[in-house]
Each structure stands twice: as C-alpha cells, then as structure tokens.
Design an enzyme around this catalytic site. Structure first.
Site, PDB file in Angstrom:
ATOM      1  N   HIS A 336       0.810  -1.163  -0.160  1.00  0.00           N
ATOM      2  CA  HIS A 336       0.027  -0.035   0.008  1.00  0.00           C
ATOM      3  C   HIS A 336       1.030   1.272  -0.116  1.00  0.00           C
ATOM      4  CE1 HIS A 336       0.737  -0.663   4.269  1.00  0.00           C
ATOM      5  NE2 HIS A 336       0.288   0.530   4.534  1.00  0.00           N
ATOM      6  N   GLU A 342       4.426   6.651   8.495  1.00  0.00           N
ATOM      7  CA  GLU A 342       4.375   5.386   9.374  1.00  0.00           C
ATOM      8  C   GLU A 342       5.813   5.140   9.835  1.00  0.00           C
ATOM      9  OE1 GLU A 342       2.848   2.150   7.344  1.00  0.00           O
ATOM     10  OE2 GLU A 342       0.829   3.182   6.823  1.00  0.00           O
ATOM     11  N   HIS A 366       8.223   4.704   6.642  1.00  0.00           N
ATOM     12  CA  HIS A 366       7.637   4.776   5.214  1.00  0.00           C
ATOM     13  C   HIS A 366       6.941   6.036   5.173  1.00  0.00           C
ATOM     14  CE1 HIS A 366       7.659   0.062   6.095  1.00  0.00           C
ATOM     15  NE2 HIS A 366       8.891   0.692   5.113  1.00  0.00           N
ATOM     16  N   HIS A 372       5.143   0.236   0.290  1.00  0.00           N
ATOM     17  CA  HIS A 372       5.768  -0.441   1.168  1.00  0.00           C
ATOM     18  C   HIS A 372       4.753  -1.755   1.199  1.00  0.00           C
ATOM     19  CE1 HIS A 372       3.549   2.324   3.842  1.00  0.00           C
ATOM     20  NE2 HIS A 372       3.415   1.361   4.428  1.00  0.00           N
TER      21      HIS A 372
END
Length: 445
Positions: A336, A342, A366, A372
């Site tokens: 996604h 994140e 990320h 990722h």
C-alpha cells in the site's frame, strides 16, 4: 535529610483512563469541599497543574490540584543547557525512500548516559511554538537520573520500552514500566527516570492535543484498549532538602534550573491530569473472520487528534498476537501507499511482514505515499499457504507511530547514528513478474 514518604507502597496504582482521581499519602491531606483553602492541611501549598485551557469544554478539560511541601516556583532562573539545539526540520533535503534502521546502539560500559543525554530524535514535523506536530525519538541509556528531574513544556511523551525496566518517579507518584508496557507523561509533569542496567526504547512526542482513546463507532462499547486497564499512580512523596537540577524542554531546547529540595514533594492530589501506564497484553483485538482485511486503525491504542475530524496528528498502533482465520485472503499486510507517515518499531519477536532485517530495537519509516509492504519471501509464502486458522505474532510485539504529517529526518538519524540500512530496498527486488495472460479461474472460484 533522609527521604520520608507515606506508608503506602510507591507502586500502587488506580485503574481507569481519564478518571477524576483523589489520592493522598497522609490521612486528610486533601482539603474537603474546596481546592485552595486559606491554610491547607499539614501547611501544604496548593498548586493547580492545567493540561488544557481553563475554558475548554468540561468533557475535554484536564487539570489536577497538587498539595505539596513547596510550590514548584522555588528554583533559580533557567539557563540553556550547553549543546542543546532546537531541531530544524529543514536542515536536510527531504528523503522519500523506504528507510530502515538496525537496532540502535546501547551506551558503552564506560559511559554514563541518563535519560536526558540518551534521548535522540529520529524524525518529526511541525512546531512546538505553534503547538502542532510531533517528534519521534529513541532512547538508549544505562544510568539513572541523579538529583535531576525533567519536564516537557512542549508536549506529551508516550514512552515504549524495548529493553530494560524504567522506574519513573513523577510528581504524582511512581510508575514502573516494563517492555510490552507503555506510559504517557503529559506536558509539564516533572519526572525522573531510573534504570537497573542498559535500557532502550522509543518515544512519541506530540505538541498539540493530548493522547486519548479512539472512538469505537460500530465496534460498540467494548474492545481495543479498555479504560479500566490503564493505571495511574497513587500519591507518594519524599522530603529531601538536597540540591536538584530541573531540566525544562522549552521550544525544543533544554534549559536547567537549580533548587535546594526535591520536586517530588506532592503529598496529595486530585484531578484528571496525571501520568498513566498500560500493558499492551491487555489489548482486545478486533479482527476479520471472513475474508480480506480491516484497516490497521482497528489496532489503535491511543490517538492524538488534529482539528480535522477523523485525522490524527499521531496514532499509536500495535500488532499484537492474534488469530488469522480469513478465507481467500492474502493474510500479511497488503502492499500500500498511504496518506499517513508510518514509523514502526519492534519490541520483541519477528514481524510477520518482514522476517529478515527488521529487528527489536530498530525501526523503519515509510513516508507519505511511499510504497511498502511484505518482502519477497513473505509474499511467496503467504501466496501458497494453507489458509487454516493460525496464530499470528506469538512472541512478537510490533508497533507503529502513524501521523498525518510529513516527517523530516534529523542529521543524527540519517547520517550520524550509522544504523540506517542501505540495503533495505533489496527486500522487494525479488518480487518477480507472475502475470499470466492465459490464466483461467479455478472451478471453485
């Protein structure tokens, strides 16, 4: 003077998130019927600690009244701590790459590193002065704070130990926090961190609103982190007329002041603005029982909301041990790209989407809209797995600091700590082309 305290154990707690607590270390130390009488019991000083504006709606208002031996104003002027520099999020060029750090180093045996010296900033965004934003830190320490206390004028600390127990003395009582537990020390509360040996962990700092429990919506009244499982310390005090240094983090810079007595002299307090801890093992997982995935927001323990409904400055999310039972589903986290940033850390075990390279005491970032997902071996294994009910993440505890803000790196995290893994991108390079133009659905599909 030797320390004196109540006859209560300093490690007793009161359950409940955000309750109005009343606790006293000496009998009748809390005034009855008013907050600030002309003369307080035991000739104590009354002092209010406000975590929100006076005029905030009652449901959001947070404050506590402290009854202490001396008011906290009794100290010398603050002076900047040598070497303390405010983070400049524009100091380095932006870096949109997938990033992973190997476990951050512990201090060497011949170095004495306490909480103040051992806290390092990895990334962040926003502005302490505008009270909007966050910072992600790691700590690696081996020494207790000695005659020193700290408070954060800029925001709240959410502390996630990964290695070693922390004993955190606060003005409102003592917290003992082990790995797989978390604690929150709110803006302005003075605290001191003690350790038994080398200790390491992660810290999420938010500058704006406080952490709160997420709304449950269709989940209903129960599930995720239940309020009753959060613990706040009971009143405990010491009477020590000895030199203390008070460290203030103010607008991102550390300042130090001196005083001739302990700051931990609160004999009684009442209110709903107090530090608390939570055992992650008590999280009640909500999960899928048919097919596909619910969004990872179902794993949110605490959230710090922004002014936009449904959008968080920061969420604290965990991926605890649980059952996976979905049919016709690729069970690991899907590939996604996200409108959130994140940062992930690992307390213990092996994360199910990264079985190699993502290690306890390390981390990954990320960034917003950077793709990722599972590495190649995880994809191959999950694509061929027999989809019977299985346990996921036993012996593992991974977590995520998620933010709607775009995070910038510090020079320490990108260049100086020497833990950034230059080969991280390679974990996806084995994902091969599987496309088959002649594919036909199986009879059972």
């Amino acid at each position: 003077m030797a320390a004196a305290s109540s006859n209560k154990s300093p490690l007793k707690y009161m359950p409940g998130f955000g309750n109005h607590f009343a606790t006293e270390a000496l009998p009748n130390a809390l005034p009855v019927g008013q907050n600030s009488p002309q003369v307080c019991p035991y000739n104590l000083y009354a002092e209010q600690l406000s975590g929100t504006a006076f005029t905030a709606p009652r449901v959001h208002n947070q404050r506590s009244w402290l009854y202490r031996i001396r008011p906290s104003v009794c100290h010398t002027p603050f002076e900047a701590v040598e070497g303390s520099v405010r983070n400049n999020w524009d100091a380095l060029p932006p870096n949109p790459n997938q990033l992973r750090w190997k476990p951050f180093d512990l201090p060497s045996n011949d170095a004495k590193v306490d909480w103040v010296k051992g806290l390092r900033t990895v990334c962040g965004a926003g502005d302490e002065r505008a009270r909007h934003g966050l910072s992600v830190h790691v700590y690696a320490i081996n020494t207790s704070m000695d005659h020193t206390a700290m408070y954060n004028s800029d925001g709240d600390y959410l502390i996630v130990p990964q290695l070693g127990k922390l004993t955190i003395t606060t003005e409102l009582g003592i917290l003992e926090v082990n790995p797989n537990e978390i604690c929150v020390i709110q803006r302005g509360i003075r605290f001191s961190v003690a350790v038994d040996g080398p200790s390491r962990g992660y810290v999420l700092e938010v500058f704006g609103q406080h952490f709160r429990l997420p709304d449950l919506g269709p989940i209903g009244a129960n599930g995720l982190a239940n309020p009753r499982d959060f613990e706040t310390p009971v009143a405990w005090f010491e009477e020590r007329d000895e030199p203390f240094t008070i460290i203030s983090k103010y607008q991102g810079v550390l300042f130090a002041a001196k005083q001739d007595h302990t700051p931990f002299d609160v004999v009684a307090w009442h209110g709903n603005y107090a530090p608390y801890k939570y055992n992650l093992a008590h999280f009640m997982v909500i999960n899928c029982t048919a097919f596909d995935h619910a969004d990872p927001s179902i794993f949110t323990v605490l959230t710090c909301p922004s002014n936009e409904p449904g959008v968080a400055v920061a969420d604290f999310v965990i991926f605890p041990p649980r059952w996976a039972v979905q049919d016709h589903t690729f069970r690991p986290p899907y590939y996604h790209r996200n409108c959130m940033s994140e940062f992930m850390g690992l307390i213990t075990g092996v994360y199910e989407a990264k079985e190699e390279g993502f290690l306890p005491g390390g981390g990954s970032l990320h960034s917003m809209m950077t793709p990722h997902g599972p590495d190649a071996p995880t994809f191959d294994g999950a694509s061929k797995a027999n989809l019977k009910p299985v346990r996921v993440a036993d012996g593992t505890q991974a977590f995520m600091f998620e933010s709607s803000l775009s995070l910038a790196l510090t020079e320490w995290s990108e260049k100086l700590c020497n833990k950034l893994d230059p080969h991280y991108y390679e974990c996806w390079q084995g994902l091969k082309k599987n496309f088959d133009r002649n594919w036909k659905p199986a009879a059972s599909q």
